[in-house]
Design an enzyme around this catalytic site. Structure first.
Site, PDB file in Angstrom:
ATOM      1  N   CYS A 123     -24.718 -68.598 -78.237  1.00  0.00           N
ATOM      2  CA  CYS A 123     -23.649 -67.686 -77.813  1.00  0.00           C
ATOM      3  C   CYS A 123     -22.937 -67.044 -79.001  1.00  0.00           C
ATOM      4  O   CYS A 123     -22.315 -65.995 -78.859  1.00  0.00           O
ATOM      5  CB  CYS A 123     -22.643 -68.429 -76.957  1.00  0.00           C
ATOM      6  SG  CYS A 123     -23.396 -69.231 -75.551  1.00  0.00           S
ATOM      7  N   HIS A 259     -15.929 -64.778 -76.540  1.00  0.00           N
ATOM      8  CA  HIS A 259     -17.154 -65.064 -75.796  1.00  0.00           C
ATOM      9  C   HIS A 259     -16.807 -65.270 -74.324  1.00  0.00           C
ATOM     10  O   HIS A 259     -15.847 -65.976 -74.003  1.00  0.00           O
ATOM     11  CB  HIS A 259     -17.814 -66.310 -76.386  1.00  0.00           C
ATOM     12  CG  HIS A 259     -18.959 -66.829 -75.577  1.00  0.00           C
ATOM     13  ND1 HIS A 259     -19.928 -66.004 -75.045  1.00  0.00           N
ATOM     14  CD2 HIS A 259     -19.292 -68.096 -75.192  1.00  0.00           C
ATOM     15  CE1 HIS A 259     -20.801 -66.734 -74.369  1.00  0.00           C
ATOM     16  NE2 HIS A 259     -20.439 -68.004 -74.442  1.00  0.00           N
ATOM     17  N   ASN A 290     -21.911 -65.629 -67.849  1.00  0.00           N
ATOM     18  CA  ASN A 290     -22.018 -65.965 -69.274  1.00  0.00           C
ATOM     19  C   ASN A 290     -23.399 -65.553 -69.770  1.00  0.00           C
ATOM     20  O   ASN A 290     -24.403 -66.146 -69.389  1.00  0.00           O
ATOM     21  CB  ASN A 290     -21.800 -67.478 -69.422  1.00  0.00           C
ATOM     22  CG  ASN A 290     -21.923 -67.971 -70.846  1.00  0.00           C
ATOM     23  OD1 ASN A 290     -22.494 -67.302 -71.702  1.00  0.00           O
ATOM     24  ND2 ASN A 290     -21.412 -69.160 -71.097  1.00  0.00           N
TER      25      ASN A 290
END
Ligand code: UT7
Length: 334
Positions: A123, A259, A290
């Protein structure tokens, strides 16, 4: 004493010249996923803020989504493919161990044999790529760098896994970096905590998979609550350190692009950082889920498209995930 070797110097300052993104067309509401994991729309919304996400169709490959996001970023930057000196792709869901998908993406875009490679920082990959690209431009190894964050996490997520099925999704984001007259990309604050290597990972290593009687594609597993606690407490400190390194305070920020993992983590960070009310916060996770390496550029792209982030705004980017790895920098919105 001189060794006789020449050295290279680039531009003193760098900036993001253009941002682009690609969202898969298929919208998947929570209601489609809940039966397989004995969950509910209310639980998912309350625990994550996610209402829906995008799942890529067969034709929406890592390469296809990357090329679409990159074309938008290059258009906005006014940079031609042949001017790109390096292609960096951050991903964990390119399904070939080798070669890097960056070379195929560069070829399709027409980056004219520019160096191209993938990075694996989960990520945090896009923010790692921005840091690398910016330093390459300052060192004189490249003038324009294309940084892509792209994932088809649905290929490596089990829709029967109660801990991940409702979180992960697909998409791509891209940024063109280049030289600038004034600072447009601040110093990176980055790091890793390998002691927590197992918190988010591919379940088994490939050799263990092949040793199984009926080998099955290994999927991602996550100890969500441990990651949640780490992110909520530790990442606000990294955010503050990033502002300090850039020489600014929270009061100078216009935009916050963390994020897009979980709305509660986003809110916890904003509270710990004491972000002023007027700072616009990216909340793309509600509609996008996500998307790991793609999440920060996707979220920034939406804010630009919707007029929430304007050219010249000061934005804090921060990303974190498997590894555990993290990276953050202050940038000027292109
Ligand atoms: O992108 C990389 C970084 N990743 C992240 O940042 C993700 C961070 N983690 C998270 O976002 C959260 O930990 C999750 C959303 C994954 C889970 O939320 P949580 O608040 O940490 O839940 P939990 O695992 O602590 O479970 C709480 C309760 C448990 O029930 P009891 O024991 O309190 O009765 C679970 O059994 O929720 C239950 N539960 C579920 N219920 C409905 C766990 N998963 C589910 C589910 N649906 N899918």
């Amino acid at each position: 004493m001189s060794t006789g070797l020449a050295t290279s110097h680039g531009s003193e300052h760098t900036a993001i010249l253009g941002i682009g993104a690609y969202r898969p067309t298929r919208v998947v509401p929570n209601s489609e996923l809940v039966d397989a994991i004995n969950s509910s729309d209310a639980w998912i919304q309350q625990r994550t803020g996610i209402k829906e996400r995008r799942f890529a169709g067969p034709e929406e490959s890592v390469q296809m989504m990357s090329v679409a996001a990159s074309r938008k970023a290059m258009d906005r930057a006014g940079v031609e493919p042949a001017q790109i000196d390096c292609v960096i792709v951050a991903t964990v869901s390119h399904m070939l161990q080798t070669p890097a998908i960056a070379t195929a993406i560069g070829y399709e875009l027409g980056t004219d044999k520019a160096p191209a490679f993938d990075i694996s920082a989960a990520c945090a990959g896009f923010c790692h790529g921005v840091a690398l690209g910016s330093d390459m431009i300052r060192a004189g190894s490249a003038k324009h760098v294309l940084v892509i964050g792209v994932e088809r996490l649905t290929d490596i997520t089990s829709l029967n896994d109660r801990g991940t099925a409702f979180i992960f999704a697909d998409g791509a984001g891209a940024a063109v970096l280049g030289p600038s007259d004034e600072p447009g990309i601040g110093p990176v604050v980055w790091g890793s905590d390998g002691e927590q290597f197992d918190l988010i990972r591919q379940k088994e290593d490939w050799r263990d998979v092949l040793a199984q009687e009926t080998p099955a594609l290994p999927h991602l597993v996550m100890q969500g609550n441990s990651v949640f606690r780490w992110a909520s407490f530790e990442m606000a400190k990294i955010a503050q350190a990033t502002l300090d390194r850039a020489g600014i305070g929270v009061e100078d920020l216009d935009v916050f692009v963390p994020h897009q993992a979980n709305m509660r983590i986003i809110d916890a960070m904003a509270r710990s950082m004491k972000l002023p009310q007027r700072v616009r916060i990216a909340r793309d996770v509600a509609e996008q889920g996500n998307t790991s390496a793609a999440s920060v550029p996707l979220a920034l792209d939406r804010m630009i498209d919707e007029g929430e982030a304007k050219s010249g705004d000061i934005a804090l980017l921060i990303a974190f995930g498997a590894g555990l790895a993290y990276a953050a920098q202050v940038v000027k919105v292109p």
